[in-house]
Motif scaffolding. Sequence first.
Motif, PDB file in Angstrom:
ATOM      1  N   MET A 187     -10.879   8.931  -8.739  1.00 36.17           N
ATOM      2  CA  MET A 187      -9.481   9.197  -8.879  1.00 36.17           C
ATOM      3  C   MET A 187      -9.256  10.004 -10.186  1.00 36.17           C
ATOM      4  SD  MET A 187      -7.508   8.483  -6.352  1.00 36.17           S
ATOM      5  CE  MET A 187      -6.995   7.337  -5.050  1.00 36.17           C
ATOM      6  N   VAL A 208      -9.007  11.093  -1.182  1.00 38.23           N
ATOM      7  CA  VAL A 208      -9.081  10.217  -2.546  1.00 38.23           C
ATOM      8  C   VAL A 208     -10.151   9.124  -2.092  1.00 38.23           C
ATOM      9  CG1 VAL A 208      -6.734  10.616  -2.629  1.00 38.23           C
ATOM     10  CG2 VAL A 208      -7.268   8.768  -1.224  1.00 38.23           C
ATOM     11  N   GLU A 210     -10.397   5.035  -2.426  1.00 41.92           N
ATOM     12  CA  GLU A 210      -9.711   3.958  -2.619  1.00 41.92           C
ATOM     13  C   GLU A 210     -10.474   2.774  -1.898  1.00 41.92           C
ATOM     14  OE1 GLU A 210      -6.886   1.962  -4.262  1.00 41.92           O
ATOM     15  OE2 GLU A 210      -7.670   3.810  -5.111  1.00 41.92           O
ATOM     16  N   CYS A 222      -5.657  -0.179   0.440  1.00 42.78           N
ATOM     17  CA  CYS A 222      -6.006   1.107   0.089  1.00 42.78           C
ATOM     18  C   CYS A 222      -4.629   2.070  -0.100  1.00 42.78           C
ATOM     19  CB  CYS A 222      -6.758   1.967   0.985  1.00 42.78           C
ATOM     20  SG  CYS A 222      -6.129   2.147   2.984  1.00 42.78           S
ATOM     21  N   THR A 223      -3.412   1.455  -0.489  1.00 44.44           N
ATOM     22  CA  THR A 223      -2.444   2.184  -0.523  1.00 44.44           C
ATOM     23  C   THR A 223      -2.242   2.954  -1.790  1.00 44.44           C
ATOM     24  OG1 THR A 223      -1.333   0.239  -1.459  1.00 44.44           O
ATOM     25  CG2 THR A 223      -0.921   0.366   0.667  1.00 44.44           C
ATOM     26  N   VAL A 224      -1.891   4.210  -1.942  1.00 39.53           N
ATOM     27  CA  VAL A 224      -1.819   4.807  -2.938  1.00 39.53           C
ATOM     28  C   VAL A 224      -0.426   5.597  -2.897  1.00 39.53           C
ATOM     29  CG1 VAL A 224      -2.589   7.168  -3.719  1.00 39.53           C
ATOM     30  CG2 VAL A 224      -4.200   5.826  -2.505  1.00 39.53           C
ATOM     31  N   VAL A 226       2.434   8.100  -3.010  1.00 39.61           N
ATOM     32  CA  VAL A 226       2.310   9.355  -2.731  1.00 39.61           C
ATOM     33  C   VAL A 226       3.873  10.043  -2.376  1.00 39.61           C
ATOM     34  CG1 VAL A 226       1.634  11.100  -0.952  1.00 39.61           C
ATOM     35  CG2 VAL A 226       0.418   9.359  -1.473  1.00 39.61           C
ATOM     36  N   ALA A 238      -4.227   5.068   2.506  1.00 45.40           N
ATOM     37  CA  ALA A 238      -5.375   6.339   2.232  1.00 45.40           C
ATOM     38  C   ALA A 238      -5.914   6.479   3.917  1.00 45.40           C
ATOM     39  CB  ALA A 238      -6.209   6.092   1.127  1.00 45.40           C
ATOM     40  N   VAL A 250       0.430  13.191  -5.048  1.00 46.64           N
ATOM     41  CA  VAL A 250      -0.580  12.013  -5.454  1.00 46.64           C
ATOM     42  C   VAL A 250      -0.149  11.757  -6.832  1.00 46.64           C
ATOM     43  CG1 VAL A 250      -2.599  10.632  -5.636  1.00 46.64           C
ATOM     44  CG2 VAL A 250      -2.279  12.050  -3.730  1.00 46.64           C
ATOM     45  N   PHE A 252      -1.188  10.291  -9.459  1.00 46.45           N
ATOM     46  CA  PHE A 252      -2.502   9.729 -10.064  1.00 46.45           C
ATOM     47  C   PHE A 252      -2.025   8.627 -11.364  1.00 46.45           C
ATOM     48  CE2 PHE A 252      -3.917  13.638  -7.684  1.00 46.45           C
ATOM     49  CZ  PHE A 252      -5.097  12.890  -7.119  1.00 46.45           C
ATOM     50  N   VAL A 255      -1.627   5.229  -9.711  1.00 48.56           N
ATOM     51  CA  VAL A 255      -2.608   4.611  -8.726  1.00 48.56           C
ATOM     52  C   VAL A 255      -2.971   3.235  -9.261  1.00 48.56           C
ATOM     53  CG1 VAL A 255      -4.946   4.788  -7.793  1.00 48.56           C
ATOM     54  CG2 VAL A 255      -3.489   6.699  -7.756  1.00 48.56           C
TER      55      VAL A 255
END
Length: 272
Positions: A187, A208, A210, A222-224, A226, A238, A250, A252, A255
């Motif tokens: 990441m 990504v 994750e 695995c949530t990001v 966005v 993800a 994203v 970053f 995260v």
Amino acid sequence: MRRVDAYHALTVVAPGIADRFRPGHFVTVAVGGPRTSTLTRRAFAVHDVKPDYGGTVELVFTVRGAGTAWLADRRARDPLDLIGPLGRPFPLPRDPASCLLVGSEYGAAGLFALADALQQRNCRVDFVLGAASSDRVFGALRARRMAETATLTTRDGSLGVRGSVVDVLPGVIADTHADVVYACGPMATLGGVTAVCAEFGIPVQVSVEELMACGIGLCMTCTVPVIGDDGVTRMTRACVDGPVFRGERVRFDDVGTIPFDAHGAPGGDRAR
């Protein structure tokens, strides 16, 4: 199973996956055997597929724990439980373009099928590959053979330029006149690549990394964060909504957290 420098490359006969694979897809593998207490699968990007050889799929990984250690011990004709192809693949340019592919460590494995697909569309392909040391730069020889240029970096200076892929990226973008960047890796690397692309005003697609437990959108591990087309940040899975995203979407820096202004965040309505 074969060794590729510091990594393991595992080839599996899986014609159903090979037939439907697109660059950027991943698979999940059950590890530990039928009587194991390890319930969660391991997710791996697909390095290569060969539909003409019985439908084979090659995965590249490093041993990080009991699950990948078990996988590294598999031998010819051992059965494996795979699910795939999963996720959203890389979008490909409609017209020929100059495409720069950036990979860090074994995350670069997922870029080579993409390079093949881009070249089939008459796109120019250049690589930037990096790692901590020379034995951890994945695919350097293949990249040199197939791309217009291949820039290599190592943090210890044992191969190519001393530094990271982010350090050399501005110069390579300028030299290659890149129209778009595709990136795979940790990441922090993806965040750095995205920041450089923003300075140059060119689009970047990132795959990504994750941690995924289920790979099919159920467990929410695995949530990001966005940013959507409507400008609202959502905790995005993800595994099913990615792993490929537009880099500038994203967040970053956030995260690993739930930003206060994300849709549905605790206290988010009050904060807004």
